[in-house]
Design an enzyme around this catalytic site. Structure first.
Site, mmCIF file in Angstrom:
data_model
loop_
_atom_site.group_PDB
_atom_site.id
_atom_site.type_symbol
_atom_site.label_atom_id
_atom_site.label_comp_id
_atom_site.label_asym_id
_atom_site.label_seq_id
_atom_site.Cartn_x
_atom_site.Cartn_y
_atom_site.Cartn_z
ATOM 1 N N ASN A 91 0.939 -1.168 -0.103
ATOM 2 C CA ASN A 91 0.050 -0.205 -0.053
ATOM 3 C C ASN A 91 0.832 1.266 -0.062
ATOM 4 O O ASN A 91 0.421 2.304 -0.640
ATOM 5 C CB ASN A 91 -0.931 -0.002 1.186
ATOM 6 C CG ASN A 91 -2.037 -1.076 1.322
ATOM 7 O OD1 ASN A 91 -2.557 -1.114 -0.061
ATOM 8 N ND2 ASN A 91 -2.413 -1.568 2.364
ATOM 9 N N HIS A 190 -7.214 -5.575 -13.587
ATOM 10 C CA HIS A 190 -6.294 -4.601 -14.047
ATOM 11 C C HIS A 190 -6.434 -4.427 -15.619
ATOM 12 O O HIS A 190 -5.371 -4.024 -16.392
ATOM 13 C CB HIS A 190 -5.022 -5.715 -14.001
ATOM 14 C CG HIS A 190 -4.436 -5.700 -12.688
ATOM 15 N ND1 HIS A 190 -3.260 -6.646 -12.422
ATOM 16 C CD2 HIS A 190 -4.791 -5.049 -11.402
ATOM 17 C CE1 HIS A 190 -3.244 -6.758 -10.945
ATOM 18 N NE2 HIS A 190 -4.077 -5.699 -10.369
HETATM 19 C C1 HEM Z 1 -4.057 -11.558 -8.307
HETATM 20 C C2 HEM Z 1 -3.135 -10.765 -7.485
HETATM 21 C C3 HEM Z 1 -2.939 -9.337 -7.741
HETATM 22 C C4 HEM Z 1 -1.792 -8.635 -7.612
HETATM 23 C C5 HEM Z 1 -0.237 -9.573 -7.548
HETATM 24 C C6 HEM Z 1 -1.994 -7.400 -7.819
HETATM 25 C C7 HEM Z 1 -0.873 -6.514 -7.968
HETATM 26 C C8 HEM Z 1 -1.073 -5.068 -8.150
HETATM 27 C C9 HEM Z 1 0.147 -4.299 -8.230
HETATM 28 C C10 HEM Z 1 1.457 -4.346 -8.032
HETATM 29 C C11 HEM Z 1 -0.421 -3.066 -8.765
HETATM 30 C C12 HEM Z 1 0.247 -1.681 -9.102
HETATM 31 C C13 HEM Z 1 0.523 -0.836 -7.765
HETATM 32 C C14 HEM Z 1 1.314 0.229 -7.989
HETATM 33 O O1 HEM Z 1 2.420 0.310 -8.734
HETATM 34 O O2 HEM Z 1 1.205 1.331 -7.241
HETATM 35 C C15 HEM Z 1 -1.892 -3.005 -8.884
HETATM 36 C C16 HEM Z 1 -2.845 -2.175 -9.304
HETATM 37 C C17 HEM Z 1 -4.019 -2.457 -9.460
HETATM 38 N N1 HEM Z 1 -4.696 -3.521 -8.879
HETATM 39 FE FE1 HEM Z 1 -3.949 -5.439 -8.455
HETATM 40 N N2 HEM Z 1 -3.246 -7.093 -7.720
HETATM 41 C C18 HEM Z 1 -3.826 -8.231 -7.850
HETATM 42 C C19 HEM Z 1 -5.189 -8.325 -7.755
HETATM 43 C C20 HEM Z 1 -6.203 -7.316 -7.704
HETATM 44 C C21 HEM Z 1 -7.519 -7.438 -7.592
HETATM 45 C C22 HEM Z 1 -8.294 -8.630 -7.250
HETATM 46 C C23 HEM Z 1 -8.113 -6.154 -7.738
HETATM 47 C C24 HEM Z 1 -9.347 -5.841 -7.428
HETATM 48 C C25 HEM Z 1 -10.500 -6.721 -7.713
HETATM 49 C C26 HEM Z 1 -7.249 -5.347 -8.355
HETATM 50 C C27 HEM Z 1 -7.281 -3.953 -8.414
HETATM 51 C C28 HEM Z 1 -6.006 -3.058 -9.000
HETATM 52 C C29 HEM Z 1 -6.315 -1.977 -9.876
HETATM 53 C C30 HEM Z 1 -7.794 -1.420 -10.115
HETATM 54 C C31 HEM Z 1 -4.929 -1.356 -9.816
HETATM 55 C C32 HEM Z 1 -4.829 0.136 -10.336
HETATM 56 C C33 HEM Z 1 -4.928 0.953 -9.036
HETATM 57 C C34 HEM Z 1 -4.378 2.395 -9.699
HETATM 58 O O3 HEM Z 1 -4.291 2.795 -10.657
HETATM 59 O O4 HEM Z 1 -4.544 3.330 -8.460
HETATM 60 N N3 HEM Z 1 -5.769 -6.071 -8.385
HETATM 61 N N4 HEM Z 1 -2.267 -4.364 -8.355
#
Ligand code: HEM
Length: 328
Positions: A91, A190
């Site tokens: 976070n 994503h």
């Molecule tokens: C399956 C395993 C998952 C991993 C390993 C993962 C990991 C990540 C990472 C590393 C980022 C980028 C964060 C950053 O660079 O600040 C990200 C962004 C994001 N994740 Fe995941 N995530 C996962 C599952 C999910 C799930 C289940 C959701 C929602 C249901 C989700 C929604 C998002 C969204 C919408 C973003 C973009 C946020 C933004 O632009 O502020 N992710 N995630």
């Protein structure tokens, strides 16, 4: 003696029923009398926020996910403090949207004070964010209460990371009652949002800093652009779109991207391109890549399941006045 044990049995049944009920107490009409305009109040605030910054839809969706995976959906992610979840690795400098949640809470409080939990606000805001981005809608279950503690250690260990293989990620989903279909459908989140160099820069260079991208897993046409964005020792907070095909639109291009080696996070690409994916996630990625309707339907169902992770209900927890702090 007999009547005592019969009594004991009756109690056992009653308590078991109550425990079961505690898990199924969320309802779609929880606030229909106590805060009848709740949905329109939240929708208006989310719409304002997304108009100001399109990415906010993604950030709000992610907040609900990061809330539910740690201590259940109890708004623990929103608590301020150096030992809170905000400063946990997944976070820190990454989770965002807290000011928007504050604005929603203020608007809700001015109509129905002390009624609606921050955890429920996150669930509604996530649904609205997906819908406003062009994705599916669903009936949000409500009645969660807010937790009294944050869990930084839990945030560090329970949330999946971008370098983790399919099996690890699946175990983390299973730990909160979600299955393989949920892993793939929810990863489809994503399709919107951004990722920072810190989370994928490792894929672009080898350890000596020379150009040696992971050519088997990353589309060669994306490499130089990403290398320019994320040079070795560069600013690791710079971001790129998670879906290069249709940035802020909630669609199934994320899955098509994976098939074309265009997943930004290694963990995304693993869902299609790793040995572990062959007997697990790969076929589901293929299904969603050419069936938007199926993806939308499964995503909505998985969001409802995710929103049901260990809610506090009844008299457990509290209704926070300010989402950032527990009531005094
Ligand atoms: C399956 C395993 C998952 C991993 C390993 C993962 C990991 C990540 C990472 C590393 C980022 C980028 C964060 C950053 O660079 O600040 C990200 C962004 C994001 N994740 Fe995941 N995530 C996962 C599952 C999910 C799930 C289940 C959701 C929602 C249901 C989700 C929604 C998002 C969204 C919408 C973003 C973009 C946020 C933004 O632009 O502020 N992710 N995630």
């Amino acid at each position: 003696m007999k009547s005592l044990s019969t009594n004991g049995f009756a109690w056992f049944i009653t308590i078991s029923m109550l425990c079961l009920l505690a898990n199924s107490q969320l309802t779609t009409n929880f606030y229909s009398n106590s805060c009848p305009n709740l949905f329109s109040i939240v929708r208006k605030q989310v719409l304002n926020a997304v108009k100001t910054e399109t990415r906010m839809a993604a950030s709000l969706l992610r907040l609900h996910f990061h809330d539910c995976f740690v201590n259940g959906c109890d708004a623990s992610v929103l608590l301020d403090g150096s030992d809170g979840e905000k400063t946990a690795l997944p976070n820190n400098n990454s989770a965002r949207g807290f000011e928007v949640v504050d604005a929603i809470k203020t608007a809700v409080e001015s109509s129905c004070s002390g009624i609606v939990s921050c955890a429920d606000i996150l669930a509604i805001a996530a649904r609205d964010s997906v819908l406003l981005s062009g994705g599916p809608s669903w009936k949000v279950l409500l009645g969660r209460r807010d937790g009294l503690v944050a869990n930084q250690t839990g945030a560090n260990s329970m949330l999946p990371g971008p370098f983790e293989p399919v099996d690890n990620i699946t175990l983390k989903f299973q730990a909160v009652g979600l299955n393989l279909t949920d892993v793939v459908s929810l990863s489809g989140a994503h399709t919107i949002g951004r990722a920072s160099c810190a989370t994928f820069g490792n894929r672009l260079f080898n350890f000596s800093g020379t150009n040696a991208p992971d050519s088997t897993l990353l589309d060669a046409n994306m490499v130089s652009g990403l290398q320019n964005l994320c040079p070795v020792n560069g600013d690791s907070s710079r971001v790129t779109d998670l879906d290069w095909n249709s940035t802020d639109l909630f669609d199934n291009h994320y899955f098509q991207n994976l098939i074309n080696g265009r997943g930004i996070l290694e963990s995304d690409q693993f869902l299609y391109s790793s040995d572990q994916a062959v007997s697990t996630t790969r076929s589901i990625v293929e299904l969603y890549s050419n069936n938007t309707k199926l993806f939308f339907n499964d995503f909505a169902n998985s969001m409802i399941k995710m929103g049901n992770i260990q809610p506090l209900t009844g008299s457990a927890g509290e209704i926070r006045k300010n989402c950032r702090v527990v009531n005094s």
